[in-house]
Design a protein around this motif. Sequence first.
Motif, PDB file in Angstrom:
ATOM      1  N   ASP A 145     -37.306 -81.438 -16.850  1.00  0.00           N
ATOM      2  CA  ASP A 145     -37.352 -82.072 -15.526  1.00  0.00           C
ATOM      3  C   ASP A 145     -37.632 -83.571 -15.584  1.00  0.00           C
ATOM      4  OD1 ASP A 145     -38.864 -79.120 -14.012  1.00  0.00           O
ATOM      5  OD2 ASP A 145     -36.791 -79.627 -14.481  1.00  0.00           O
ATOM      6  N   ILE A 154     -35.087 -80.427  -9.459  1.00  0.00           N
ATOM      7  CA  ILE A 154     -35.560 -79.980 -10.789  1.00  0.00           C
ATOM      8  C   ILE A 154     -36.020 -78.520 -10.684  1.00  0.00           C
ATOM      9  CG2 ILE A 154     -36.139 -82.251 -11.723  1.00  0.00           C
ATOM     10  CD1 ILE A 154     -39.018 -81.902 -10.807  1.00  0.00           C
ATOM     11  N   ALA A 155     -35.279 -77.777  -9.874  1.00  0.00           N
ATOM     12  CA  ALA A 155     -35.642 -76.389  -9.566  1.00  0.00           C
ATOM     13  C   ALA A 155     -34.365 -75.684  -9.095  1.00  0.00           C
ATOM     14  CB  ALA A 155     -36.685 -76.391  -8.446  1.00  0.00           C
ATOM     15  N   ASP A 208     -40.217 -76.749  -8.559  1.00  0.00           N
ATOM     16  CA  ASP A 208     -40.897 -75.429  -8.622  1.00  0.00           C
ATOM     17  C   ASP A 208     -42.013 -75.506  -9.676  1.00  0.00           C
ATOM     18  OD1 ASP A 208     -38.702 -73.573 -10.882  1.00  0.00           O
ATOM     19  OD2 ASP A 208     -39.119 -75.725 -10.763  1.00  0.00           O
ATOM     20  N   ASN A 225     -32.404 -72.829 -13.738  1.00  0.00           N
ATOM     21  CA  ASN A 225     -32.251 -73.337 -12.366  1.00  0.00           C
ATOM     22  C   ASN A 225     -30.942 -72.882 -11.724  1.00  0.00           C
ATOM     23  OD1 ASN A 225     -34.704 -74.629 -12.298  1.00  0.00           O
ATOM     24  ND2 ASN A 225     -33.886 -76.598 -12.987  1.00  0.00           N
ATOM     25  N   ASN A 281     -40.030 -71.031 -11.126  1.00  0.00           N
ATOM     26  CA  ASN A 281     -40.949 -70.873 -12.269  1.00  0.00           C
ATOM     27  C   ASN A 281     -41.998 -69.816 -11.974  1.00  0.00           C
ATOM     28  OD1 ASN A 281     -40.014 -72.567 -14.278  1.00  0.00           O
ATOM     29  ND2 ASN A 281     -40.721 -74.366 -13.161  1.00  0.00           N
ATOM     30  N   ASP A 287     -43.077 -78.506 -16.778  1.00  0.00           N
ATOM     31  CA  ASP A 287     -42.248 -79.707 -16.921  1.00  0.00           C
ATOM     32  C   ASP A 287     -42.010 -80.369 -15.572  1.00  0.00           C
ATOM     33  OD1 ASP A 287     -40.570 -77.485 -16.360  1.00  0.00           O
ATOM     34  OD2 ASP A 287     -38.822 -78.555 -17.118  1.00  0.00           O
ATOM     35  N   ASP A 288     -42.074 -79.586 -14.486  1.00  0.00           N
ATOM     36  CA  ASP A 288     -42.040 -80.185 -13.138  1.00  0.00           C
ATOM     37  C   ASP A 288     -43.272 -81.072 -12.935  1.00  0.00           C
ATOM     38  OD1 ASP A 288     -40.820 -77.333 -13.000  1.00  0.00           O
ATOM     39  OD2 ASP A 288     -40.020 -78.297 -11.214  1.00  0.00           O
TER      40      ASP A 288
HETATM   41 CA    CA Z   1     -38.399 -76.966 -12.678  1.00  0.00          CA
END
Ligand code: CA
Length: 309
Positions: free
Chosen positions: A238, A126-127, A11, A168, A40, A15-16
């Motif tokens: 992430d 990572i979301a 998302d 998350n 995010n 950091d993603d």
């Molecule tokens: Ca994320």
Amino acid sequence: MEKKDVIIVTDPGVDDAMAIMYAIFCEQLNIKLLTIAGGNGPISNAVNNALYLMELFKKDIPVAVGLDHPLNRPPVYATKAQGKGGLGGVKVNPKRLSKKPIEKSACDAMYEILKNSKKKIPIISIAPMTPIAEMLMKYPDSKNYISEIDFMGGTKEKIVGKPYREFNISFDPESVEIVLKSGIPMVMIPMELGHFAYLDKNDIKRFKKTNKIGRIYAKMFKKYKDFHVGHLGAAVHDVCTIYFLTNPHCIKTENGFIELKYYQEENDNYGYIDTSYDKKPNCSVAVDMDISDFKYDLFLTLEKTNEIL
Ligand code: CA
Ligand code: RIB
């Protein structure tokens, strides 16, 4: 070395964005699909940010759009931490994007890749887990084609005694319940690691000095409010999840039992992951990492982006 096929659920998110840069240029991963989730920010921001990154890095990794809301609760986006557009100080103008997401929905695109893959492949989440849960509901056999889910989520930190909310998980806890019930092997990279590995002001100066990509990322950090550790730097949650796949020997893990629980009081009700070590384990939990090795590798990977400049 043969690259490992992966699907990333993301998302973007500052950091993603760093995790995607790392995953593309680390030379160990072959990203088959970027599956976009809301979290995010609204899904439209996250899709535009993912397409912006594909253009920035001159890559054609397919970008598939997931649901724009949690399975069955209203979305509460993290725009405070990530900035209005979702990439901190970097504003993406959708009108200037030439790339488009693929037609197929995230859940159909993930299923097709998994089903046609010669061997089981990992999903890196990572979301919020919305797209994975949606796929498991629509295609129950999809769990047979996933080797593991490495997810950034959860924390054992507490805030004034109550279990600390991690985004998350709390954004869409019902999806987490569905994923945990699937029995797919899980690796949890909790929030503590992103705090341990935070980038301090010198690291951000070094980003700026490295190259054009570093300067763009330094601009992202300018408005990235996920500064922790007493505002000493930028948490990199992430990236640690990608780093686990590329450098598993640098992250210490323990086998634990995780389950999704709900914290309820009159004006607060959220989902969180409860981790215990006295039951039959169902997850490998990351508990520590080699920060100097992580940062060495991160800057080495940032320098590899010179190849596209
Ligand atoms: Ca994320
Ligand atoms: O709690 C941290 C997580 O929430 C990270 O994935 C960050 O990008 C946000 O999505």
